[in-house]
Design a protein around this motif. Structure first.
Motif, PDB file in Angstrom:
ATOM      1  N   ASP A 150      17.386  10.367 -16.804  1.00 47.27           N
ATOM      2  CA  ASP A 150      17.814   9.038 -17.006  1.00 47.27           C
ATOM      3  C   ASP A 150      18.637   8.704 -15.450  1.00 47.27           C
ATOM      4  N   MET A 151      19.334   9.745 -15.098  1.00 43.96           N
ATOM      5  CA  MET A 151      20.028   9.508 -13.684  1.00 43.96           C
ATOM      6  C   MET A 151      19.096   9.495 -12.651  1.00 43.96           C
ATOM      7  N   TYR A 152      18.109  10.400 -12.627  1.00 46.41           N
ATOM      8  CA  TYR A 152      17.059  10.409 -11.555  1.00 46.41           C
ATOM      9  C   TYR A 152      16.132   9.334 -11.671  1.00 46.41           C
ATOM     10  N   ASN A 153      15.609   8.498 -12.746  1.00 46.10           N
ATOM     11  CA  ASN A 153      14.990   7.302 -12.650  1.00 46.10           C
ATOM     12  C   ASN A 153      15.859   6.416 -12.251  1.00 46.10           C
ATOM     13  N   GLN A 154      17.166   6.005 -12.318  1.00 43.25           N
ATOM     14  CA  GLN A 154      17.847   5.045 -11.755  1.00 43.25           C
ATOM     15  C   GLN A 154      17.873   5.281 -10.152  1.00 43.25           C
ATOM     16  N   TYR A 155      18.349   6.464  -9.857  1.00 42.89           N
ATOM     17  CA  TYR A 155      18.173   6.557  -8.312  1.00 42.89           C
ATOM     18  C   TYR A 155      16.800   6.554  -7.591  1.00 42.89           C
ATOM     19  N   TYR A 156      15.645   6.924  -8.584  1.00 40.43           N
ATOM     20  CA  TYR A 156      14.485   6.763  -7.861  1.00 40.43           C
ATOM     21  C   TYR A 156      14.114   5.111  -7.783  1.00 40.43           C
ATOM     22  N   TYR A 157      14.692   4.375  -8.744  1.00 34.28           N
ATOM     23  CA  TYR A 157      14.252   3.011  -8.571  1.00 34.28           C
ATOM     24  C   TYR A 157      15.159   2.428  -7.372  1.00 34.28           C
ATOM     25  N   TRP A 158      16.288   2.866  -7.265  1.00 35.02           N
ATOM     26  CA  TRP A 158      17.260   2.131  -6.237  1.00 35.02           C
ATOM     27  C   TRP A 158      16.818   2.765  -4.663  1.00 35.02           C
ATOM     28  N   ILE A 159      16.474   4.117  -4.614  1.00 38.22           N
ATOM     29  CA  ILE A 159      16.185   4.504  -3.212  1.00 38.22           C
ATOM     30  C   ILE A 159      14.649   4.457  -2.945  1.00 38.22           C
ATOM     31  N   TYR A 160      13.601   4.757  -3.970  1.00 39.25           N
ATOM     32  CA  TYR A 160      12.211   4.685  -3.651  1.00 39.25           C
ATOM     33  C   TYR A 160      11.669   3.397  -3.801  1.00 39.25           C
ATOM     34  N   GLN A 161      12.165   2.575  -4.842  1.00 35.22           N
ATOM     35  CA  GLN A 161      11.464   1.324  -5.158  1.00 35.22           C
ATOM     36  C   GLN A 161      12.258   0.058  -4.337  1.00 35.22           C
ATOM     37  N   ASN A 162      13.539   0.097  -4.288  1.00 31.23           N
ATOM     38  CA  ASN A 162      14.465  -0.809  -3.825  1.00 31.23           C
ATOM     39  C   ASN A 162      14.650  -0.684  -2.272  1.00 31.23           C
ATOM     40  N   GLU A 163      14.437   0.304  -1.751  1.00 30.20           N
ATOM     41  CA  GLU A 163      14.729   1.012  -0.665  1.00 30.20           C
ATOM     42  C   GLU A 163      16.251   0.848  -0.087  1.00 30.20           C
ATOM     43  N   MET A 164      16.993   1.322  -1.143  1.00 21.11           N
ATOM     44  CA  MET A 164      18.524   1.234  -0.582  1.00 21.11           C
ATOM     45  C   MET A 164      19.059   2.598   0.014  1.00 21.11           C
ATOM     46  N   PHE A 165      19.346   2.738   1.357  1.00 19.34           N
ATOM     47  CA  PHE A 165      19.397   3.933   2.026  1.00 19.34           C
ATOM     48  C   PHE A 165      20.753   4.067   2.323  1.00 19.34           C
ATOM     49  N   ASP A 167       0.819  -1.387   0.113  1.00 14.39           N
ATOM     50  CA  ASP A 167      -0.147   0.164   0.081  1.00 14.39           C
ATOM     51  C   ASP A 167       1.098   1.196  -0.023  1.00 14.39           C
ATOM     52  N   ARG A 168       1.974   1.278   0.617  1.00 14.96           N
ATOM     53  CA  ARG A 168       2.936   2.427   0.986  1.00 14.96           C
ATOM     54  C   ARG A 168       3.749   2.642  -0.710  1.00 14.96           C
ATOM     55  N   LYS A 169       3.839   1.700  -1.162  1.00 15.76           N
ATOM     56  CA  LYS A 169       4.405   1.726  -2.584  1.00 15.76           C
ATOM     57  C   LYS A 169       3.489   2.188  -3.301  1.00 15.76           C
ATOM     58  N   LYS A 170       2.155   1.916  -3.524  1.00 16.88           N
ATOM     59  CA  LYS A 170       1.225   2.243  -4.506  1.00 16.88           C
ATOM     60  C   LYS A 170       1.128   4.040  -4.160  1.00 16.88           C
ATOM     61  N   HIS A 171       1.188   4.069  -2.867  1.00 17.55           N
ATOM     62  CA  HIS A 171       0.650   5.584  -2.654  1.00 17.55           C
ATOM     63  C   HIS A 171       2.128   6.402  -2.817  1.00 17.55           C
ATOM     64  N   LEU A 172       3.294   5.870  -2.887  1.00 18.39           N
ATOM     65  CA  LEU A 172       4.301   6.653  -3.138  1.00 18.39           C
ATOM     66  C   LEU A 172       4.481   6.618  -4.470  1.00 18.39           C
ATOM     67  N   ARG A 173       3.846   5.843  -5.529  1.00 14.31           N
ATOM     68  CA  ARG A 173       4.037   5.981  -6.844  1.00 14.31           C
ATOM     69  C   ARG A 173       2.813   7.053  -7.376  1.00 14.31           C
ATOM     70  N   ARG A 174       1.783   7.118  -6.611  1.00 19.74           N
ATOM     71  CA  ARG A 174       1.059   8.265  -7.025  1.00 19.74           C
ATOM     72  C   ARG A 174       1.493   9.383  -6.630  1.00 19.74           C
ATOM     73  N   ALA A 178      12.332  12.352   5.147  1.00 24.27           N
ATOM     74  CA  ALA A 178      11.043  11.848   5.585  1.00 24.27           C
ATOM     75  C   ALA A 178      10.602  10.306   5.215  1.00 24.27           C
ATOM     76  N   PHE A 179      10.774  10.230   3.793  1.00 23.27           N
ATOM     77  CA  PHE A 179      10.562   9.051   3.201  1.00 23.27           C
ATOM     78  C   PHE A 179      11.417   8.020   3.726  1.00 23.27           C
ATOM     79  N   VAL A 180      12.540   8.009   4.096  1.00 22.72           N
ATOM     80  CA  VAL A 180      13.361   6.987   4.752  1.00 22.72           C
ATOM     81  C   VAL A 180      12.977   6.852   5.855  1.00 22.72           C
TER      82      VAL A 180
END
Length: 185
Positions: A81-96, A6-13, A140-142
């Motif tokens: 392109d760089m943003y999409n990579q970091y978005y995937y790693w940080i927000y989707q895969n939760e690499m902190f 649910d959190r990931k769905k909300h984040l995507r929106r 805040a997200f982390v």
């Protein structure tokens, strides 16, 4: 697990990972540049050669504006392109941690720091900042993610040492290397 989905769905929106590239600006820049080159060519080699230098200056202005538009669009697209990579790693895969990001991207931690700071300053990555002392990403997200992750301290069945284990992950004991699993009991 349902909370995480649910959190990931909300984040995507709320913070869409897709940012559109500036293809139209690049194409327009190519058109302006081509028009400038055509005008310059007509001034120098065409049948309508004028002795006035104004036509050449006019052509060089179009060439310069076209190149500037192409440069700006290309630079922005590379940042996307760089943003999409970091978005995937940080927000989707939760690499902190910077170490996790360096491993995933196969780049040095200094490069990771430079790129993330650029993305933060340019307004791409929101609600996060770098803690270079601890080599982590914070914000805040982390914090919200870390609050929702279930952690538990358990004793190793092999050596009796106390280890912290995260829900849905298998981890090795720090002392003996035995596999430890989060128990939901």
């Amino acid at each position: 697990m349902a909370k995480l989905i649910d959190r990931k769905k909300h984040l995507r929106r709320s913070e869409s990972g897709k940012v559109l590239k500036k293809q139209a600006l690049r194409n327009l820049g190519i058109g302006v540049y081509a028009f400038g080159m055509f005008t310059w060519y007509q001034q120098v080699f065409g049948d309508y050669y004028y002795s006035y230098e104004i036509g050449r200056y006019f052509a060089f202005v179009f060439i310069a504006v076209g190149l500037l538009m192409i440069y700006r669009a290309t630079r922005y697209n590379l940042q996307i392109d760089m943003y999409n990579q970091y978005y995937y790693w940080i927000y989707q895969n939760e690499m902190f941690t910077l170490q996790e990001l360096a491993t995933a991207s196969e780049k040095s931690e200094t490069t990771i720091i430079r790129e993330i700071n650029t993305l933060i300053n340019d307004g791409f990555l929101k609600n996060i900042h770098l803690n270079t002392k601890e080599r982590t990403i914070e914000g805040a997200f982390v914090t919200s993610v870390k609050e929702q992750i279930q952690r538990k301290v358990i004793r190793c069945s092999g050596c009796g040492a106390r280890n912290e284990v995260v829900e849905n992950e298998t981890r090795e004991c720090e002392y003996c290397g035995r596999k430890l699993v989060y128990d939901h009991q």
